[in-house]
Design an enzyme around this catalytic site. Structure first.
Site, PDB file in Angstrom:
ATOM      1  N   ALA A  46      35.468  19.090   8.322  1.00 40.39           N
ATOM      2  CA  ALA A  46      34.574  20.081   8.984  1.00 40.39           C
ATOM      3  C   ALA A  46      33.578  19.364  10.104  1.00 40.39           C
ATOM      4  O   ALA A  46      33.405  19.862  11.108  1.00 40.39           O
ATOM      5  CB  ALA A  46      33.790  20.846   7.994  1.00 40.39           C
ATOM      6  N   GLU A  47      33.312  18.089   9.664  1.00 40.30           N
ATOM      7  CA  GLU A  47      32.546  17.381  10.710  1.00 40.30           C
ATOM      8  C   GLU A  47      32.869  15.741  10.469  1.00 40.30           C
ATOM      9  O   GLU A  47      32.962  15.367   9.121  1.00 40.30           O
ATOM     10  CB  GLU A  47      30.977  17.491  10.248  1.00 40.30           C
ATOM     11  N   THR A  48      32.767  15.283  11.595  1.00 41.61           N
ATOM     12  CA  THR A  48      32.777  13.766  11.880  1.00 41.61           C
ATOM     13  C   THR A  48      31.301  13.492  12.163  1.00 41.61           C
ATOM     14  O   THR A  48      30.987  13.833  13.245  1.00 41.61           O
ATOM     15  CB  THR A  48      33.941  13.256  12.754  1.00 41.61           C
TER      16      THR A  48
END
Length: 271
Positions: A46-48
């Protein structure tokens, strides 16, 4: 080729393989945006998060967040994950870290027992006209639709019960017709849980986000007003699930939770 430290952290949980996984890349400086976007797509989380320590500043970092398809303005779970890496590996004596982001300064405090507290903005929502067809795309008509007037792009969809939120099976392709919105489905909780939620962001490359810290900048002020209490316990009832402890003030939402590291190593970058 060059190697950078790389970590994967499950946020808003103290158990591996629950909560929301975020990648954290520690860099001497930010590379080109295209490369960070490629890294985020490669990670397919979902996020880096990408963090860069600020010169001469103790426990202060620049922070940027990327989904597999876009850079975002605010992200809770990847900020929690980044703070966990700072406190565990980069500055283990620190009790506070401040991240400078596109949405301003984001302080994080470490408390006894391992809980981390994010200091995020209050995006209290107001009633918003329900877009035609949204209830059908969600699979159930919400009781109310709200949106923050402070520029947040997510719609808060209020349902009658936690069971309704758990049973939602939205048509994710149909939800892309409502760009640029994301969708926070919420309802009263049960027992010690004040409210529950699930979050769907197909317009940002995330079909369902397992645990969404930033969504509680919208949902926590709503429930604080509805329930008449500033301190709240929330649970995101996705398949992985996660727990959040919240305190709502006039202009901020304090979002607390746990984090656990599940992967550490290096990422090999070109150049």
């Amino acid at each position: 080729m060059r190697d950078i430290p790389f970590y994967q952290v499950d946020a808003f949980t103290n158990q591996p393989f629950r909560g929301n996984p975020a990648a954290v890349c520690v860099l001497p400086s930010f590379p080109e945006d295209d490369l960070m976007q490629q890294i985020a797509a490669e990670n397919n989380l979902a996020e880096t998060a990408f963090i860069v320590r600020r010169d001469g500043a103790e426990a202060r970092y620049n922070l940027r967040w990327f989904t597999p398809t876009v850079e975002v303005e605010i992200c809770g779970h990847a900020t929690l994950a980044s703070a966990h890496i700072v406190f565990t590996h980069l500055e283990p004596e620190a009790q506070h870290v401040t991240f400078e982001t596109r949405s301003g300064s984001m302080p994080v405090t470490r408390h006894a027992g391992g809980k981390l507290c994010l200091n995020f903005p209050n995006f209290e929502p107001a009633p918003f006209p329900c877009p035609a067809g949204l209830g059908g795309a969600m699979g159930r008509e919400p009781q109310a639709v709200l949106k923050s007037e402070k520029g947040d792009r997510d719609l808060l969809l209020v349902y009658q019960s936690a069971a309704e939120v758990r049973s939602l099976r939205p048509d994710l392709h149909a939800l892309t017709d409502f760009a640029p919105f994301g969708f926070i489905a919420t309802a009263p909780g049960e027992g010690e849980i004040d409210f529950v939620s699930r979050c769907f962001f197909p317009n940002h490359g995330i079909p369902e986000d397992p645990v969404t810290g930033s969504a509680h900048c919208v949902s926590a002020p709503y429930w604080a007003r509805a329930l008449g209490k500033p301190n709240l316990r929330a649970r995101q009832v996705s398949q992985r699930g996660g727990d959040l402890w919240l305190k709502v003030t006039e202009d901020r939402v304090l979002i607390s939770g746990y984090a656990i590291e599940v992967i550490s190593g290096t990422m090999r970058l070109p150049g």
